[in-house]
Design a protein around this motif. Structure first.
Motif, PDB file in Angstrom:
ATOM      1  N   ALA A  10       2.781 -16.609   1.828  1.00 34.61           N
ATOM      2  CA  ALA A  10       1.539 -16.543   2.597  1.00 34.61           C
ATOM      3  C   ALA A  10       1.564 -15.377   3.574  1.00 34.61           C
ATOM      4  N   ALA A  11       2.702 -15.176   4.231  1.00 34.13           N
ATOM      5  CA  ALA A  11       2.828 -14.053   5.164  1.00 34.13           C
ATOM      6  C   ALA A  11       2.753 -12.719   4.432  1.00 34.13           C
ATOM      7  N   ALA A  12       3.371 -12.645   3.247  1.00 36.66           N
ATOM      8  CA  ALA A  12       3.337 -11.403   2.460  1.00 36.66           C
ATOM      9  C   ALA A  12       1.917 -11.093   1.998  1.00 36.66           C
ATOM     10  N   ARG A  13       1.177 -12.109   1.614  1.00 37.85           N
ATOM     11  CA  ARG A  13      -0.219 -11.904   1.210  1.00 37.85           C
ATOM     12  C   ARG A  13      -1.036 -11.320   2.352  1.00 37.85           C
ATOM     13  N   GLU A  14      -0.796 -11.848   3.568  1.00 34.88           N
ATOM     14  CA  GLU A  14      -1.535 -11.336   4.731  1.00 34.88           C
ATOM     15  C   GLU A  14      -1.200  -9.869   4.992  1.00 34.88           C
ATOM     16  N   ARG A  15       0.080  -9.525   4.853  1.00 35.68           N
ATOM     17  CA  ARG A  15       0.468  -8.126   5.071  1.00 35.68           C
ATOM     18  C   ARG A  15      -0.158  -7.221   4.009  1.00 35.68           C
ATOM     19  N   LEU A  16      -0.189  -7.691   2.772  1.00 40.46           N
ATOM     20  CA  LEU A  16      -0.813  -6.887   1.711  1.00 40.46           C
ATOM     21  C   LEU A  16      -2.306  -6.716   1.992  1.00 40.46           C
ATOM     22  N   ASP A  17      -2.975  -7.791   2.393  1.00 39.49           N
ATOM     23  CA  ASP A  17      -4.404  -7.701   2.699  1.00 39.49           C
ATOM     24  C   ASP A  17      -4.654  -6.700   3.824  1.00 39.49           C
ATOM     25  N   ALA A  18      -3.813  -6.761   4.853  1.00 41.73           N
ATOM     26  CA  ALA A  18      -3.988  -5.836   5.979  1.00 41.73           C
ATOM     27  C   ALA A  18      -3.825  -4.389   5.518  1.00 41.73           C
ATOM     28  N   LEU A  19      -2.899  -4.152   4.602  1.00 41.38           N
ATOM     29  CA  LEU A  19      -2.688  -2.808   4.078  1.00 41.38           C
ATOM     30  C   LEU A  19      -3.864  -2.343   3.232  1.00 41.38           C
ATOM     31  N   THR A  20      -4.256  -3.161   2.273  1.00 40.48           N
ATOM     32  CA  THR A  20      -5.263  -2.735   1.304  1.00 40.48           C
ATOM     33  C   THR A  20      -6.680  -2.796   1.862  1.00 40.48           C
ATOM     34  N   ASP A  21      -6.864  -3.454   3.006  1.00 37.98           N
ATOM     35  CA  ASP A  21      -8.179  -3.392   3.649  1.00 37.98           C
ATOM     36  C   ASP A  21      -8.422  -2.003   4.227  1.00 37.98           C
ATOM     37  N   ASN A  22      -7.363  -1.245   4.376  1.00 34.75           N
ATOM     38  CA  ASN A  22      -7.459   0.149   4.821  1.00 34.75           C
ATOM     39  C   ASN A  22      -7.731   1.008   3.582  1.00 34.75           C
ATOM     40  N   THR A  23      -8.902   1.578   3.509  1.00 34.89           N
ATOM     41  CA  THR A  23      -9.301   2.308   2.303  1.00 34.89           C
ATOM     42  C   THR A  23      -8.484   3.573   2.077  1.00 34.89           C
TER      43      THR A  23
END
Length: 271
Positions: A10-23
């Motif tokens: 769950a924590a890794a998913r959040e980190r990935l989302d934070a990264l990929t939300d940056n275009t």
């Protein structure tokens, strides 16, 4: 996954989302790099055991991961792995499973940015139907004695030019590196990830002061109900923001105080 591994994922998913939300982050390239790290740790059993050893300090494991990947993958992929090995995992294999999911999710994010996610989801479903209706095709794609290059060529002949590039990449990775999964279960998992990605919206929230966890939950729940989608909040603090808060979902911008917006969302839902 269960216990510690579920929390770590769950924590890794959040980190990935934070990264990929940056275009500015190339989600497709990140997917390829995460897939390469997945393959590495799948092969190197002793390495993944070291990286998930609960007796070792998290920071020491993160530094080891960074040294191993230096110059091999981009900073985003290395940082993701470093963050993951700081977490506790119930089994060493869970780390590899999580990396594989993140690679697939990054590819689906790239498709979402390109406006092709719906097509990818549909193509994954239709390919699954084709496989289930053809015993010969399934046998060719799951034959352990067949060369990987032959499977790649078969998939290229089936999907090349007929399906989105993301679909071809996802299916090719699944077929050439099934990692113990059946073809059917792998396609089902990919379809589920695509559906989850399609249902997710991102709200960019700018506030004059930091929000408490309770305020974040309330705002996320209110926006989720209002838009009818799971909502991911990216929160920035800017003391000069007008009205105390600014929320942007896609092209829509909402300004106003936090309390007013939550109360207004509740009134609109009740009407």
């Amino acid at each position: 996954m269960n216990g510690a591994s579920r929390e770590a994922l769950a924590a890794a998913r959040e980190r990935l989302d934070a990264l990929t939300d940056n275009t500015s982050v190339d989600a497709g390239r990140l997917a390829d790099e995460l897939a390469a790290v997945t393959a590495l740790l799948d092969r190197e059993v002793s390495l993944r055991r070291v990286l998930t050893d609960p007796a070792q300090a998290g920071e020491a494991k993160a530094e080891l991961a960074q040294r191993l990947l230096a110059g091999q993958v981009g900073g985003e992929a290395a940082d993701l792995l470093a963050g993951m090995v700081r977490s506790r995992w119930s089994q060493s294999r869970d780390l590899v499973d999580a990396l594989e999911e993140l690679a697939d999710t990054a590819d689906l994010t790239a498709a979402q940015r390109a406006g092709t996610l719906d097509d990818v989801e549909d193509e994954l479903f239709r390919f699954g139907r084709i496989v289930s209706s053809s015993t010969e095709l399934r046998a060719a794609l799951t034959d352990r004695a067949a060369a990987t290059s032959a499977k790649r060529e078969l998939l290229r002949s089936l999907l090349g030019g007929r399906a989105k590039a993301t679909t071809e990449r996802l299916v090719t990775r699944l077929v050439t590196a099934p990692r113990g999964r059946s073809l059917e279960s792998g396609l089902e998992s990919l379809s589920k990830l695509a559906a989850e990605r399609r249902e997710r919206l991102v709200a960019v929230v700018t506030t004059a002061v930091p929000l408490s966890d309770t305020q974040k939950r309330r705002l996320g729940a209110a926006l989720g109900k209002f838009y009818g989608h799971t909502m991911h909040l990216n929160i920035d603090v800017d003391p000069e923001v007008v009205g105390g808060i600014r929320v942007q979902v896609g092209d829509e911008v909402i300004n106003g105080s936090l309390a007013d917006r939550i109360e207004d969302a509740g009134r609109r839902l009740a009407s």
